[in-house]
Scaffold this motif. Sequence first.
Motif, PDB file in Angstrom:
ATOM      1  N   THR A 261       8.564 -48.265 -46.274  1.00 48.71           N
ATOM      2  CA  THR A 261       8.049 -47.546 -45.100  1.00 48.71           C
ATOM      3  C   THR A 261       9.152 -47.226 -44.100  1.00 48.71           C
ATOM      4  N   GLY A 262      10.417 -47.368 -44.510  1.00 51.37           N
ATOM      5  CA  GLY A 262      11.519 -47.179 -43.573  1.00 51.37           C
ATOM      6  C   GLY A 262      11.529 -45.818 -42.917  1.00 51.37           C
ATOM      7  N   VAL A 263      11.313 -44.769 -43.703  1.00 54.71           N
ATOM      8  CA  VAL A 263      11.385 -43.418 -43.154  1.00 54.71           C
ATOM      9  C   VAL A 263      10.189 -43.155 -42.235  1.00 54.71           C
ATOM     10  N   ARG A 264       9.008 -43.667 -42.595  1.00 53.72           N
ATOM     11  CA  ARG A 264       7.851 -43.507 -41.715  1.00 53.72           C
ATOM     12  C   ARG A 264       8.059 -44.249 -40.390  1.00 53.72           C
ATOM     13  N   ASN A 265       8.689 -45.418 -40.463  1.00 56.45           N
ATOM     14  CA  ASN A 265       9.006 -46.147 -39.224  1.00 56.45           C
ATOM     15  C   ASN A 265       9.988 -45.353 -38.376  1.00 56.45           C
ATOM     16  N   LEU A 266      10.958 -44.709 -39.051  1.00 59.33           N
ATOM     17  CA  LEU A 266      11.929 -43.888 -38.331  1.00 59.33           C
ATOM     18  C   LEU A 266      11.240 -42.708 -37.663  1.00 59.33           C
ATOM     19  N   GLU A 267      10.320 -42.062 -38.370  1.00 62.22           N
ATOM     20  CA  GLU A 267       9.596 -40.941 -37.780  1.00 62.22           C
ATOM     21  C   GLU A 267       8.825 -41.392 -36.534  1.00 62.22           C
ATOM     22  N   ALA A 268       8.173 -42.558 -36.624  1.00 61.56           N
ATOM     23  CA  ALA A 268       7.413 -43.069 -35.480  1.00 61.56           C
ATOM     24  C   ALA A 268       8.338 -43.315 -34.288  1.00 61.56           C
ATOM     25  N   SER A 269       9.536 -43.847 -34.541  1.00 60.48           N
ATOM     26  CA  SER A 269      10.496 -44.088 -33.460  1.00 60.48           C
ATOM     27  C   SER A 269      10.939 -42.772 -32.831  1.00 60.48           C
ATOM     28  N   LEU A 270      11.255 -41.777 -33.645  1.00 62.43           N
ATOM     29  CA  LEU A 270      11.701 -40.489 -33.122  1.00 62.43           C
ATOM     30  C   LEU A 270      10.613 -39.828 -32.276  1.00 62.43           C
ATOM     31  N   ARG A 271       9.369 -39.942 -32.720  1.00 67.24           N
ATOM     32  CA  ARG A 271       8.276 -39.339 -31.946  1.00 67.24           C
ATOM     33  C   ARG A 271       8.033 -40.101 -30.648  1.00 67.24           C
ATOM     34  N   ARG A 272       8.298 -41.417 -30.639  1.00 67.76           N
ATOM     35  CA  ARG A 272       8.211 -42.161 -29.387  1.00 67.76           C
ATOM     36  C   ARG A 272       9.243 -41.659 -28.386  1.00 67.76           C
ATOM     37  N   VAL A 273      10.459 -41.389 -28.881  1.00 64.67           N
ATOM     38  CA  VAL A 273      11.512 -40.887 -28.006  1.00 64.67           C
ATOM     39  C   VAL A 273      11.122 -39.514 -27.455  1.00 64.67           C
ATOM     40  N   LEU A 274      10.548 -38.661 -28.307  1.00 66.61           N
ATOM     41  CA  LEU A 274      10.112 -37.337 -27.852  1.00 66.61           C
ATOM     42  C   LEU A 274       9.030 -37.459 -26.780  1.00 66.61           C
ATOM     43  N   ALA A 275       8.111 -38.404 -26.974  1.00 67.07           N
ATOM     44  CA  ALA A 275       6.982 -38.533 -26.058  1.00 67.07           C
ATOM     45  C   ALA A 275       7.372 -39.192 -24.745  1.00 67.07           C
ATOM     46  N   THR A 276       8.254 -40.197 -24.798  1.00 70.74           N
ATOM     47  CA  THR A 276       8.564 -40.979 -23.602  1.00 70.74           C
ATOM     48  C   THR A 276       9.854 -40.565 -22.916  1.00 70.74           C
ATOM     49  N   GLY A 277      10.760 -39.895 -23.657  1.00 68.37           N
ATOM     50  CA  GLY A 277      12.063 -39.562 -23.097  1.00 68.37           C
ATOM     51  C   GLY A 277      12.968 -40.767 -22.939  1.00 68.37           C
ATOM     52  N   GLU A 278      12.676 -41.846 -23.651  1.00 70.08           N
ATOM     53  CA  GLU A 278      13.470 -43.064 -23.552  1.00 70.08           C
ATOM     54  C   GLU A 278      14.062 -43.425 -24.908  1.00 70.08           C
ATOM     55  N   ARG A 279      15.271 -44.025 -24.904  1.00 69.61           N
ATOM     56  CA  ARG A 279      15.922 -44.421 -26.138  1.00 69.61           C
ATOM     57  C   ARG A 279      15.118 -45.508 -26.830  1.00 69.61           C
ATOM     58  N   ASP A 280      15.251 -45.581 -28.152  1.00 70.96           N
ATOM     59  CA  ASP A 280      14.498 -46.552 -28.932  1.00 70.96           C
ATOM     60  C   ASP A 280      15.430 -47.178 -29.959  1.00 70.96           C
ATOM     61  N   ALA A 281      15.749 -48.460 -29.774  1.00 68.71           N
ATOM     62  CA  ALA A 281      16.559 -49.194 -30.741  1.00 68.71           C
ATOM     63  C   ALA A 281      15.613 -49.863 -31.724  1.00 68.71           C
ATOM     64  N   MET A 282      15.671 -49.462 -32.979  1.00 66.12           N
ATOM     65  CA  MET A 282      14.743 -49.959 -33.981  1.00 66.12           C
ATOM     66  C   MET A 282      15.205 -51.302 -34.544  1.00 66.12           C
ATOM     67  N   ALA A 283      14.250 -52.066 -35.037  1.00 63.99           N
ATOM     68  CA  ALA A 283      14.591 -53.262 -35.791  1.00 63.99           C
ATOM     69  C   ALA A 283      15.249 -52.853 -37.106  1.00 63.99           C
ATOM     70  N   LEU A 284      15.946 -53.776 -37.716  1.00 63.41           N
ATOM     71  CA  LEU A 284      16.605 -53.513 -38.988  1.00 63.41           C
ATOM     72  C   LEU A 284      15.600 -52.951 -39.988  1.00 63.41           C
ATOM     73  N   GLN A 285      15.969 -51.860 -40.646  1.00 63.00           N
ATOM     74  CA  GLN A 285      15.062 -51.179 -41.559  1.00 63.00           C
ATOM     75  C   GLN A 285      15.606 -51.167 -42.989  1.00 63.00           C
ATOM     76  N   ARG A 286      14.697 -51.351 -43.932  1.00 64.78           N
ATOM     77  CA  ARG A 286      15.056 -51.177 -45.335  1.00 64.78           C
ATOM     78  C   ARG A 286      14.633 -49.781 -45.779  1.00 64.78           C
ATOM     79  N   TYR A 287      15.556 -49.067 -46.392  1.00 63.45           N
ATOM     80  CA  TYR A 287      15.275 -47.726 -46.898  1.00 63.45           C
ATOM     81  C   TYR A 287      15.525 -47.695 -48.408  1.00 63.45           C
ATOM     82  N   ASP A 288      14.659 -46.997 -49.115  1.00 65.40           N
ATOM     83  CA  ASP A 288      14.941 -46.645 -50.504  1.00 65.40           C
ATOM     84  C   ASP A 288      15.481 -45.222 -50.481  1.00 65.40           C
ATOM     85  N   VAL A 289      16.790 -45.067 -50.731  1.00 62.64           N
ATOM     86  CA  VAL A 289      17.442 -43.765 -50.638  1.00 62.64           C
ATOM     87  C   VAL A 289      17.506 -43.146 -52.020  1.00 62.64           C
TER      88      VAL A 289
END
Length: 409
Positions: free
Chosen positions: A65-93
């Motif tokens: 779910t790494g990319v979906r978590n990333l999308e949620a973080s990016l949309r939070r930044v768009l909505a709030t205008g505040e930076r978002d430092a994510m927890a460590l994420q595992r991605y299947d690339v």
Amino acid sequence: MNDSAIDYAAVFQALPGMVALLGPDLVYVDVNEEFLHGAGRKREQTVGHHLFEVFPDNPNDPAATGVRNLEASLRRVLATGERDAMALQRYDVQDPERPERWQERYWSPCNVPVFGPDGEVVLLVHRVEEVTELIRARGGRSTDRTQVLEAELYTRARELQELNERLRQAHAREREVALALQGAMLPARRQAADHRAAVRYRPAVGALNVCGDWYDLVDLVGGHRLGVSVGDVVGHGLAAAGVMGQLRSALSATSRVAAGPAQALDVLGRYAHVVDGAESTTAVTTFVDFDRHTITYSSAGHPPPVLMHPDGRVEFLDRATDPPLDACPDPVRRPQAATVFTDGATLVLYTDGLIERRREDIDTGLARLADSLTRHRSADPETLADAVLRELLPPGGATDDTALVIVRL
């Protein structure tokens, strides 16, 4: 050295670590060389492509779910205008040359907004720290302390991922409950039907941003009169929704027996003093007398109602504004003012989610509201309410609740 002498494109490419720029539509605008190297992608495979097109989640692994978590973080930044430092994420690339192959990677992302001249987010800076080698436990029987620590870190990272997912689900459940509670306590639309009125409520975006906005319409005794009010409780979640219900009910009951809106807010302020979480609540109430064609109003720190005359002239009802509820240690009598209207005028009450924007003066939002009302003045209340929300709320939703009441007089 002045700014014009700096080659910012070269600086961007030379930045240490993986850095990408995305637009509000989550399409890659630019990436530096380190990003391409770390992601195993070519520039033409990245720039101009959507996030999920470049990095899809692994369909063979439900836990990916790494990319979906990333999308949620990016949309939070768009909505709030505040930076978002994510927890460590595992991605299947995914290997772009061999799509059936997926490589497990561990990235520590941070997402930062870039604002345009109007204060809106126009770009997202996505910075990634590659920590795969620190996380991945190597095979074999070696008891090397570094490998033991890496294995422990890997375990903790997976536990943190699972905890983040449980928190996300808990926050989503809280939002659903708060919205249901809020909806149950707001008056039904049918209460406004006899008065050619339209009511709207739009919850804030984000799992934790359910707030305490309310609206109310009350038939007053003595002639053809209507009480219209809106309010905004400070805070978020279930607690704010609960306080909102108490204050709305209290003001609704008080308005039916009060001599005027100022007295109704006086009583509400005294009640707010004994309600935990009610301090600094803002509210405005108007008493509309259809027989005398007058509007009497009083405000407790709330944005001013709008009276739009049939010719499109806009009048802000701002001559009776006092501090929010329970803001003063000793309650004092609140001010009250009155104005007249002609048949066909429109009364508009709203909460600050409709007009306030980060890094923008409130007068700009009020002017935007006045302009929208004037341009759509010939529309019926329902159509007018939809037009105002469409034009004033951000496309992705506001970070604060919005209540709107429009009454055709």
